[in-house]
Design a protein around this motif. Structure first.
Motif, PDB file in Angstrom:
ATOM      1  N   UNK A 181      -2.302   3.600   4.268  1.00  0.00           N
ATOM      2  CA  UNK A 181      -2.129   4.577   5.060  1.00  0.00           C
ATOM      3  C   UNK A 181      -1.290   4.342   6.440  1.00  0.00           C
ATOM      4  N   UNK A 182      -1.619   3.053   6.839  1.00  0.00           N
ATOM      5  CA  UNK A 182      -0.725   2.846   8.171  1.00  0.00           C
ATOM      6  C   UNK A 182       0.584   2.708   7.780  1.00  0.00           C
ATOM      7  N   UNK A 183       1.117   2.134   6.569  1.00  0.00           N
ATOM      8  CA  UNK A 183       2.458   2.222   6.172  1.00  0.00           C
ATOM      9  C   UNK A 183       3.016   3.573   6.119  1.00  0.00           C
ATOM     10  N   UNK A 184       2.222   4.428   5.617  1.00  0.00           N
ATOM     11  CA  UNK A 184       2.583   5.957   5.347  1.00  0.00           C
ATOM     12  C   UNK A 184       2.812   6.695   6.748  1.00  0.00           C
ATOM     13  N   UNK A 185       2.068   6.287   7.687  1.00  0.00           N
ATOM     14  CA  UNK A 185       1.909   7.070   8.840  1.00  0.00           C
ATOM     15  C   UNK A 185       2.835   6.458   9.913  1.00  0.00           C
ATOM     16  N   UNK A 186       3.491   5.338   9.529  1.00  0.00           N
ATOM     17  CA  UNK A 186       4.553   4.769  10.568  1.00  0.00           C
ATOM     18  C   UNK A 186       5.868   5.615  10.023  1.00  0.00           C
ATOM     19  N   UNK A 243       5.227  15.367   2.648  1.00  0.00           N
ATOM     20  CA  UNK A 243       5.079  14.870   1.387  1.00  0.00           C
ATOM     21  C   UNK A 243       3.665  14.682   1.225  1.00  0.00           C
ATOM     22  N   UNK A 244       3.077  14.792  -0.168  1.00  0.00           N
ATOM     23  CA  UNK A 244       1.485  14.653  -0.291  1.00  0.00           C
ATOM     24  C   UNK A 244       0.902  13.208  -0.037  1.00  0.00           C
ATOM     25  N   UNK A 245       1.727  12.198  -0.330  1.00  0.00           N
ATOM     26  CA  UNK A 245       1.288  10.878   0.217  1.00  0.00           C
ATOM     27  C   UNK A 245       0.928  10.716   1.746  1.00  0.00           C
ATOM     28  N   UNK A 246       2.095  11.569   2.444  1.00  0.00           N
ATOM     29  CA  UNK A 246       1.939  11.245   3.917  1.00  0.00           C
ATOM     30  C   UNK A 246       0.662  12.083   4.142  1.00  0.00           C
ATOM     31  N   UNK A 247       0.474  13.195   3.721  1.00  0.00           N
ATOM     32  CA  UNK A 247      -0.226  14.294   4.073  1.00  0.00           C
ATOM     33  C   UNK A 247      -1.716  13.812   3.959  1.00  0.00           C
ATOM     34  N   UNK A 248      -1.838  13.183   2.522  1.00  0.00           N
ATOM     35  CA  UNK A 248      -3.180  12.455   2.474  1.00  0.00           C
ATOM     36  C   UNK A 248      -3.685  11.335   3.515  1.00  0.00           C
ATOM     37  N   UNK A 249      -2.732  10.526   3.719  1.00  0.00           N
ATOM     38  CA  UNK A 249      -2.963   9.482   4.755  1.00  0.00           C
ATOM     39  C   UNK A 249      -2.991  10.096   5.949  1.00  0.00           C
ATOM     40  N   UNK A 250      -2.617  11.188   6.510  1.00  0.00           N
ATOM     41  CA  UNK A 250      -2.804  11.877   7.794  1.00  0.00           C
ATOM     42  C   UNK A 250      -4.377  12.414   7.777  1.00  0.00           C
ATOM     43  N   UNK A 251      -4.696  13.012   6.532  1.00  0.00           N
ATOM     44  CA  UNK A 251      -5.915  13.614   6.458  1.00  0.00           C
ATOM     45  C   UNK A 251      -7.080  12.527   6.662  1.00  0.00           C
ATOM     46  N   UNK A 252      -6.750  11.280   6.076  1.00  0.00           N
ATOM     47  CA  UNK A 252      -7.610  10.031   6.237  1.00  0.00           C
ATOM     48  C   UNK A 252      -7.908   9.623   7.683  1.00  0.00           C
TER      49      UNK A 252
END
Length: 329
Positions: free
Chosen positions: A187-192, A242-251
């Motif tokens: 999740x950290x990698x996604x949100x970076x 995108x979905x992967x980023x959005x899910x990480x943002x939600x978490x």
């Protein structure tokens, strides 16, 4: 969300006397808390303050990312009624404007914005008729979503100071620190990744009309001391991501909610928030507009040479908003 105390730094009687006497002298000399000459005097004046006071008024220096400065006392009867809008405050509470400017200067450099509250360095946060459901400090009836202050701008404050003038109803400010959140490496990698922009909030009418293309920005950024954050879901167009980023943002949002605390400030309290580590908000309340509503004063501070932000922020347009500094460098 638990209602619990934030870390507290207490001013003793000598500290309070030194700070308020100095503020009163500056106000008497310059006649107004908004005087450019008063602003220019702040660094020299602060350099003359005693070492114990200057030490207690250092910036946030713990992983909590916030503390309450306590010990100042405000006479409610001498304040006058809570204004219905920031533009009608006038000189009400001017001494406390100067106190807040002194505290801000000991922590860094006070900043203001040409497009908000007429470029004042101390803002008045009061509920205002017609703004109840907005995601701004003038709202009341909705939860003010946890956010980084002025997240849309690369020149945003490193520190946010909220001084409580009146809070009869014990309305809580919420706060949540990213370094207390339990996030997976994935999740950290996604949100970076710089995926979505953060748009100006409703308090910045000119910035919202800016014609430049919004630039995507990272939500999280790694520093030698740990993660920092730039977060404002109310003004982030999540539908474009995108979905992967959005899910990480939600978490991330779920974790911030889990670690969030609610701090009910008392008159004279100054809540100091590290704007790179902690998001803040406010619980809903019913404004009465009878002169007794919650009233805060807000100051924004930059701290020099802080390695808490990506270098790419230097290339952002900031939606045409210019950050003002209290004195010339």
């Amino acid at each position: 969300m638990p209602t619990c105390p934030a870390p507290v730094r207490r001013l003793d009687a000598d500290d309070v006397a030194e700070l308020t006497t100095t503020a009163a002298e500056l106000l008497a000399l310059h006649g107004s808390a908004t005087s450019p000459a008063l602003l220019a005097d702040l660094p020299v004046t602060c350099a003359r303050l005693g070492v114990p006071l200057r030490h207690r008024l250092r910036p946030v220096d713990t992983p909590d990312g916030l503390f309450v400065l306590r010990g100042l006392e405000i006479d409610d009867s001498g304040l006058g009624p809570t204004p219905g809008h920031w533009s009608t405050v006038g000189d009400a509470g001017a001494l406390w404007d100067v106190v807040l400017l002194l505290v801000s200067t000991l922590m860094g450099t006070p900043i203001a914005w040409d497009g908000q509250q007429d470029g004042r360095f101390v803002h008045n946060i009061v509920p205002s008729p017609g703004h109840e459901s907005e995601q701004t400090g003038a709202s009341s009836s909705v939860l003010l979503t946890p956010h980084t202050e002025d997240a849309f701008h690369p020149g945003r404050a490193h520190l946010l100071l909220l001084c409580c003038m009146r809070n009869h109803d014990a309305i809580a400010t919420t706060a949540a620190g990213v370094r207390l959140a339990d996030l997976s490496d994935a999740d950290v990698e996604q949100l970076k990744r710089p995926v979505a922009p953060i748009l100006p909030d409703d308090a910045y009418e000119q910035a919202r009309q800016f014609g430049g293309r919004p630039a995507p920005v990272p939500t999280l950024f790694e520093t030698p001391e740990g993660l920092t954050m730039r977060y404002d879901p109310a003004y982030t167009p999540l539908e474009e991501t995108d979905e992967a980023w959005r899910e990480a943002y939600g978490r991330l949002g779920e974790e911030l909610a889990r670690v969030s605390v609610a701090v009910s400030l008392e008159p004279g309290d100054i809540l100091v928030i590290d704007n790179d580590l902690v998001v803040h908000g406010r619980v809903p309340f019913q404004a009465r507009y009878d002169g007794t509503d919650r009233w805060l004063k807000r100051a924004s501070v930059r701290v020099g040479q802080r390695p808490t932000r990506p270098a790419a922020e230097n290339d952002e347009h900031g939606y045409g908003q210019a950050a003002l500094t209290a004195w010339a460098a």
